[in-house]
Design a protein around this motif. Structure first.
Motif, PDB file in Angstrom:
ATOM      1  N   ALA B 336       0.861  -1.192   0.000  1.00 28.61           N
ATOM      2  CA  ALA B 336       0.000   0.000   0.000  1.00 28.61           C
ATOM      3  C   ALA B 336       0.885   1.226   0.000  1.00 28.61           C
ATOM      4  N   GLY B 337       0.421   2.265  -0.686  1.00 27.55           N
ATOM      5  CA  GLY B 337       1.151   3.524  -0.691  1.00 27.55           C
ATOM      6  C   GLY B 337       1.799   3.791  -2.024  1.00 27.55           C
ATOM      7  N   ARG B 338       2.810   4.624  -1.976  1.00 24.76           N
ATOM      8  CA  ARG B 338       3.470   5.051  -3.194  1.00 24.76           C
ATOM      9  C   ARG B 338       4.956   5.046  -2.880  1.00 24.76           C
ATOM     10  N   VAL B 339       5.592   3.907  -3.027  1.00 20.56           N
ATOM     11  CA  VAL B 339       6.981   3.803  -2.577  1.00 20.56           C
ATOM     12  C   VAL B 339       7.942   3.990  -3.741  1.00 20.56           C
ATOM     13  N   ARG B 340       9.162   4.411  -3.390  1.00 25.82           N
ATOM     14  CA  ARG B 340      10.233   4.493  -4.380  1.00 25.82           C
ATOM     15  C   ARG B 340      11.364   3.601  -3.919  1.00 25.82           C
ATOM     16  N   PRO B 341      12.143   3.094  -4.882  1.00 30.85           N
ATOM     17  CA  PRO B 341      13.175   2.126  -4.505  1.00 30.85           C
ATOM     18  C   PRO B 341      14.211   2.678  -3.527  1.00 30.85           C
ATOM     19  N   ASP B 342      14.388   4.010  -3.503  1.00 31.18           N
ATOM     20  CA  ASP B 342      15.397   4.540  -2.586  1.00 31.18           C
ATOM     21  C   ASP B 342      14.798   5.060  -1.280  1.00 31.18           C
ATOM     22  N   ASP B 343      13.536   4.743  -1.017  1.00 32.55           N
ATOM     23  CA  ASP B 343      12.946   5.092   0.277  1.00 32.55           C
ATOM     24  C   ASP B 343      13.658   4.316   1.386  1.00 32.55           C
ATOM     25  N   TYR B 382      -1.257   0.380   8.665  1.00 29.52           N
ATOM     26  CA  TYR B 382      -0.292   1.381   8.181  1.00 29.52           C
ATOM     27  C   TYR B 382      -0.875   2.156   7.000  1.00 29.52           C
ATOM     28  N   ARG B 383      -1.707   1.479   6.233  1.00 25.62           N
ATOM     29  CA  ARG B 383      -2.347   2.194   5.119  1.00 25.62           C
ATOM     30  C   ARG B 383      -3.154   3.383   5.659  1.00 25.62           C
ATOM     31  N   ALA B 384      -3.813   3.159   6.788  1.00 25.47           N
ATOM     32  CA  ALA B 384      -4.583   4.249   7.397  1.00 25.47           C
ATOM     33  C   ALA B 384      -3.653   5.379   7.832  1.00 25.47           C
TER      34      ALA B 384
END
Ligand SMILES: Cc1cc2nc3c(=O)[nH]c(=O)nc-3n(C[C@H](O)[C@H](O)[C@H](O)COP(=O)(O)OP(=O)(O)OC[C@H]3O[C@@H](n4cnc5c(N)ncnc54)[C@H](O)[C@@H]3O)c2cc1C
Ligand code: SF4
Lengths: 64, 400
Positions: B336-343, B382-384
């Motif tokens: 869930a969410g909008r992750v990037r590989p360098d997060d 965590y989505r919340a």
């Protein structure tokens, strides 16, 4: 209103729990538990949202 | 001020389109609703096509999302087997592949996406993509014929599920992935490596950091030639290298296209025209980012939102936290969410070694996403937090 979950369809992805955590809970054993099978009319719109949003169409409302 | 439409036509009769039609009726819209779809089947669910139906555990009928009677009961006029080939916004007309033109008033664009293919594989039998029920049944028939080896090109989510299902059938499987780690560009290398290990644990021959040069065979596929010169013999090849939004029919119509149909924050495309699902690109205000999302939950929710937007101009922005699941072997993976590989990635619950864990992603002090392996409850919690715009520190301190 009475909540009915078809546990053969449910895959415990907890979408319903996010909408109504006081009614549905997925526990660490990966099973869904219905905390309140007969919620009041005040909860109807949230339960209806669960019915629509369940990816498995596993939830229904009986006794309208 | 523009008035609400007298009638609504929906192009694309799958998840987003069906949810749009149903939402119109649920919200009390009484005008005509027409659902036009290129496939011959009534709307069906795609996730089981790489899972239960492909495994042979479900007959295809079980994947149906609705049937003709249900559509009739809702007074939704369904027209299947018809492909829209053009849109005229001024005349408010659609052109169909049959040469027919259909006038519309309100319109929902829900034409989804199709699989990218490998060049030079046309007419080579045994080479598959997986998007439609027909694709699934063709692949299933090939898997039932007890092939010696299945090669999956691309270790994205669809490729991973096909590999898992084929292993579940006891078949030998090679997965070829051009990136050094599967899903590395989505999940980052650390979590991508976990996905790689899951495949290897289940006996998949996973080749990473190597591309496919060509697929060879005489009428029927015989081998896959890799970019490093190695060859892998194959009786069945499944190509899972992503999708392309179905927007060709809108070219020249004035609808703005940019890897999808460009919408505003509320899913509006033009006057009394909205879009939803895999085909729609819109600014998600929760993330301050324009996105096109290829997930089940998004197509269902956005379909309903796009319908509502037609009925009520006051309908606000569509700003969900994207979420999806993928079933591989006995693992339920959810993101869930909008992750990037360098997060920044931290495991917050469970154990990576046991492949039961939740990990959260953070960037610029905010939680950006959550990945769960058999941790649906944590993913939703965590989505919340993501929805609330919680800080990364707050999310790390949370105890679910
Ligand atoms: C095998 C598979 C497994 C998946 N598993 C998961 C999963 O586990 N979890 C998850 O979250 N998501 C999963 N997905 C993704 C999910 O199914 C999609 O996000 C969803 O189907 C998108 O719905 P849609 O209605 O936007 O588009 P689509 O489902 O692509 O439907 C678009 C429809 O429009 C029709 N069409 C196209 N062009 C035209 C035209 N010009 N005229 C008329 N009709 C047209 C198409 O034929 C199609 O029927 C999976 C997808 C696939 C293929
Ligand atoms: S949303 Fe549906 S499938 Fe998911 S846990 Fe609830 S009932 Fe089960």
């Amino acid at each position: 209103m009475r909540i009915v979950v078809d546990f053969d369809l449910c895959e415990s992805n907890a979408v319903c729990m996010q909408i109504a955590p006081d009614i549905f809970e997925v526990r660490d054993d990966d099973f869904l538990y219905i905390l309140n099978e007969t919620p009041g009319e005040a909860d109807r719109s949230r339960v209806e949202e669960c019915v629509q949003r369940c990816p498995k169409q596993a939830i229904s409302i009986a006794g309208d | 001020m523009t008035s609400t439409p007298r009638a609504v036509t929906i192009v694309g009769a799958s998840l987003a389109g069906l949810n749009a039609a149903e939402a119109l009726r649920r919200d009390g819209f009484e005008g005509p609703v027409t659902l036009i779809g290129a496939e011959d089947h009534p709307p069906y669910d795609r996730p089981p096509l790489s899972k239960q139906v492909l495994a042979g555990d479900w007959e295809p009928e079980r994947a149906a999302l609705t049937d003709v009677e249900e559509l009739e009961d809702d007074d939704i006029e369904a027209r299947f087997g018809l492909r829209a080939t053009g849109l005229d916004l001024d005349a408010r007309e659609l052109a169909l592949h049959t040469g027919e033109t259909v006038s519309f008033d309100g319109l929902v664009i829900a034409t989804g996406a199709r699989c990218r293919t490998m060049p030079g594989t046309d007419g080579l039998s045994g080479v598959h993509v997986l998007r439609s029920l027909d694709d699934c049944l063709a692949l299933r028939a090939d898997l039932e014929a007890a092939p010696q080896r299945v090669v999956v090109v691309g270790a994205g989510f669809i490729g991973a599920e096909v590999a898992a299902t084929a292993r579940g059938r006891g078949l030998e499987v090679t997965v070829v992935e051009a990136l050094p780690t599967p899903l590395g560009r989505v999940l980052g290398d650390e979590m991508g490596s976990v996905c790689a290990e899951v495949h290897r644990d289940h006996g998949v021959d996973l080749r990473t950091g190597v591309g496919v040069d060509r697929i060879e065979g005489d009428h029927r596929v015989e081998r896959v030639v890799l970019s490093d010169g190695a060859t892998v013999d194959a009786d069945v090849v499944v190509v899972g290298i992503g999708v392309i939004p179905n927007t060709e029919w809108l070219e020249g119509s004035g609808v703005q296209l940019d890897d999808g149909v460009v919408c505003d924050a509320s899913c509006l495309v033009a006057e009394r025209v909205t879009a939803a699902g895999d085909v729609a690109r819109w600014p998600n205000q929760l993330f301050g980012e324009t996105m096109r999302v290829e997930h089940w939950d998004n197509a269902a929710a956005q379909g309903a939102h796009a319908a509502r937007r037609l009925l009520d101009e006051g309908t606000g922005p569509f700003a969900p936290v994207p979420w999806f699941w993928s079933d591989q072997y006995d693992r339920k993976i959810q993101l869930a969410g909008r992750v990037r590989p360098d997060d920044d990635v931290r495991v917050v619950n469970g154990s990576v070694d046991e492949r039961r864990f939740a990990a959260i992603y953070g960037r610029a002090g905010r939680i950006t996403g959550v990945l769960g392996f058999n941790r649906p409850r944590h993913v939703m919690r965590y989505r919340a937090l993501i929805e609330q715009g919680a800080s990364f520190a707050e999310a790390l301190a949370a105890d679910f």
